[in-house]
Design an enzyme around this catalytic site. Structure first.
Site, PDB file in Angstrom:
ATOM      1  N   ARG A 188     -22.943  33.195  80.427  1.00 35.73           N
ATOM      2  CA  ARG A 188     -22.894  33.793  79.030  1.00 35.73           C
ATOM      3  C   ARG A 188     -24.291  34.117  78.549  1.00 35.73           C
ATOM      4  O   ARG A 188     -25.229  33.229  78.800  1.00 35.73           O
ATOM      5  CB  ARG A 188     -22.261  32.628  78.321  1.00 35.73           C
ATOM      6  CG  ARG A 188     -22.590  32.994  76.471  1.00 35.73           C
ATOM      7  CD  ARG A 188     -21.375  34.195  76.297  1.00 35.73           C
ATOM      8  NE  ARG A 188     -21.726  34.277  74.746  1.00 35.73           N
ATOM      9  CZ  ARG A 188     -21.303  35.205  74.227  1.00 35.73           C
ATOM     10  NH1 ARG A 188     -20.678  36.305  74.823  1.00 35.73           N
ATOM     11  NH2 ARG A 188     -21.539  35.777  72.679  1.00 35.73           N
ATOM     12  N   CYS A 206     -28.865  33.484  67.164  1.00 27.89           N
ATOM     13  CA  CYS A 206     -28.163  33.519  65.675  1.00 27.89           C
ATOM     14  C   CYS A 206     -28.725  32.471  64.972  1.00 27.89           C
ATOM     15  O   CYS A 206     -27.727  31.605  64.916  1.00 27.89           O
ATOM     16  CB  CYS A 206     -26.850  34.122  65.908  1.00 27.89           C
ATOM     17  SG  CYS A 206     -26.034  34.376  64.253  1.00 27.89           S
ATOM     18  N   GLU A 252     -33.195  37.793  67.850  1.00 30.01           N
ATOM     19  CA  GLU A 252     -32.278  37.495  66.509  1.00 30.01           C
ATOM     20  C   GLU A 252     -32.042  38.718  65.716  1.00 30.01           C
ATOM     21  O   GLU A 252     -32.706  39.643  65.899  1.00 30.01           O
ATOM     22  CB  GLU A 252     -33.220  36.537  65.710  1.00 30.01           C
ATOM     23  CG  GLU A 252     -32.641  36.381  64.182  1.00 30.01           C
ATOM     24  CD  GLU A 252     -31.777  35.353  64.237  1.00 30.01           C
ATOM     25  OE1 GLU A 252     -30.597  35.687  63.473  1.00 30.01           O
ATOM     26  OE2 GLU A 252     -31.839  34.332  64.773  1.00 30.01           O
ATOM     27  N   ARG A 310     -29.609  40.941  66.588  1.00 36.27           N
ATOM     28  CA  ARG A 310     -29.641  41.963  67.541  1.00 36.27           C
ATOM     29  C   ARG A 310     -31.038  42.716  67.763  1.00 36.27           C
ATOM     30  O   ARG A 310     -31.262  43.992  67.861  1.00 36.27           O
ATOM     31  CB  ARG A 310     -28.749  43.147  67.081  1.00 36.27           C
ATOM     32  CG  ARG A 310     -27.208  42.729  67.242  1.00 36.27           C
ATOM     33  CD  ARG A 310     -26.203  43.779  67.485  1.00 36.27           C
ATOM     34  NE  ARG A 310     -26.032  44.530  66.029  1.00 36.27           N
ATOM     35  CZ  ARG A 310     -25.283  44.336  65.227  1.00 36.27           C
ATOM     36  NH1 ARG A 310     -24.367  43.309  65.129  1.00 36.27           N
ATOM     37  NH2 ARG A 310     -25.064  45.244  64.082  1.00 36.27           N
ATOM     38  N   ASP A 322     -28.069  48.381  67.775  1.00 30.01           N
ATOM     39  CA  ASP A 322     -28.242  47.157  68.791  1.00 30.01           C
ATOM     40  C   ASP A 322     -29.605  47.474  69.439  1.00 30.01           C
ATOM     41  O   ASP A 322     -29.806  48.341  70.159  1.00 30.01           O
ATOM     42  CB  ASP A 322     -27.253  47.114  69.601  1.00 30.01           C
ATOM     43  CG  ASP A 322     -27.215  45.531  70.390  1.00 30.01           C
ATOM     44  OD1 ASP A 322     -28.377  45.210  70.459  1.00 30.01           O
ATOM     45  OD2 ASP A 322     -26.223  45.248  70.900  1.00 30.01           O
ATOM     46  N   ARG A 327     -31.213  45.117  71.178  1.00 31.26           N
ATOM     47  CA  ARG A 327     -31.431  44.177  72.042  1.00 31.26           C
ATOM     48  C   ARG A 327     -31.885  44.545  73.863  1.00 31.26           C
ATOM     49  O   ARG A 327     -31.519  45.912  73.943  1.00 31.26           O
ATOM     50  CB  ARG A 327     -30.345  43.153  72.290  1.00 31.26           C
ATOM     51  CG  ARG A 327     -30.100  42.221  71.195  1.00 31.26           C
ATOM     52  CD  ARG A 327     -28.649  41.449  71.197  1.00 31.26           C
ATOM     53  NE  ARG A 327     -27.633  42.403  71.121  1.00 31.26           N
ATOM     54  CZ  ARG A 327     -26.412  41.916  71.100  1.00 31.26           C
ATOM     55  NH1 ARG A 327     -26.332  40.648  71.197  1.00 31.26           N
ATOM     56  NH2 ARG A 327     -25.405  42.680  71.005  1.00 31.26           N
TER      57      ARG A 327
END
Length: 200
Positions: A49, A54, A92, A94, A126, A128
């Site tokens: 994962r 968050c 944090e 995105r 986004d 990230r």
């Protein structure tokens, strides 16, 4: 390689004992961690994962998102599988940061959706960088994964980095009246593989 492996220690949790491995970004000094469960030394597909930080969901039990629910479910499923890896990707909101995330929440309170709020603040939907997660997997010696995700972008980036995605495992948890619009927006505007994509 954007990261270096720095330290590791045992981390007992509600579900079982993980090994917490710390990584540092070479260019910025920012840190990320991996939670490793069981023996991952064999070259076999591991339940994995990528969980982006968050604070509001993971630590403050927010119902505005599904993040905290996903974190708990992923850790539980990895333990049930007998081995696996959770990458705690410290980007944090995105990757707009906590204070900008609060600003984005304020815009959402005024009627914008999660994507519109980010754009209004001058960010992409986004921000990230999932290539960091591929680096973490390489440094852990993980080459094949069963990726626990609803986000096709994570699959694309890891696959392009040479990680073999043997299977995508859905992670549908935590829907509630406070986050239904948020989840629907992720499905409709960010192509997340959620039930909303079929009925909204």
């Amino acid at each position: 390689m954007k990261l270096k492996r720095v330290a590791q220690a045992k981390l007992p949790t509600t579900w079982g004992e993980f090994t917490m491995v710390g990584f540092e970004e070479i260019a910025t000094g920012k840190d990320h961690i991996a939670l490793v469960y069981g023996d991952i030394s064999q070259n076999e597909p591991l339940l994995t994962r990528i969980h982006s930080e968050c604070l509001t969901g993971d630590a403050l039990f927010s119902l505005r998102c599904d993040c905290g629910f996903q974190l708990k479910a992923a850790m539980q499923q990895i333990v049930q599988a007998g081995k696996g890896v959770l990458l705690y990707h410290r980007q944090e909101g995105r990757n707009i940061g906590l204070l900008n995330k609060i600003r984005a929440y304020a815009l959402q309170d005024q009627g914008l959706d999660t994507v519109e709020a980010n754009l209004q603040l001058g960010f992409a939907a986004d921000e990230r960088d999932f290539t960091l997660c591929a680096d973490m997997l390489y440094l852990l010696g993980v080459k094949q994964v069963r990726l626990l995700t609803n986000n096709p972008e994570k699959i694309r980036v890891l696959a392009e980095a040479g990680i073999n995605i043997v299977e995508r495992v859905a992670l549908i948890v935590g829907e509630n009246p406070n986050n239904q619009h948020y989840l629907a927006t992720k499905a409709l505007k960010m192509a997340h593989l959620l039930p909303h994509s079929n009925n909204d």
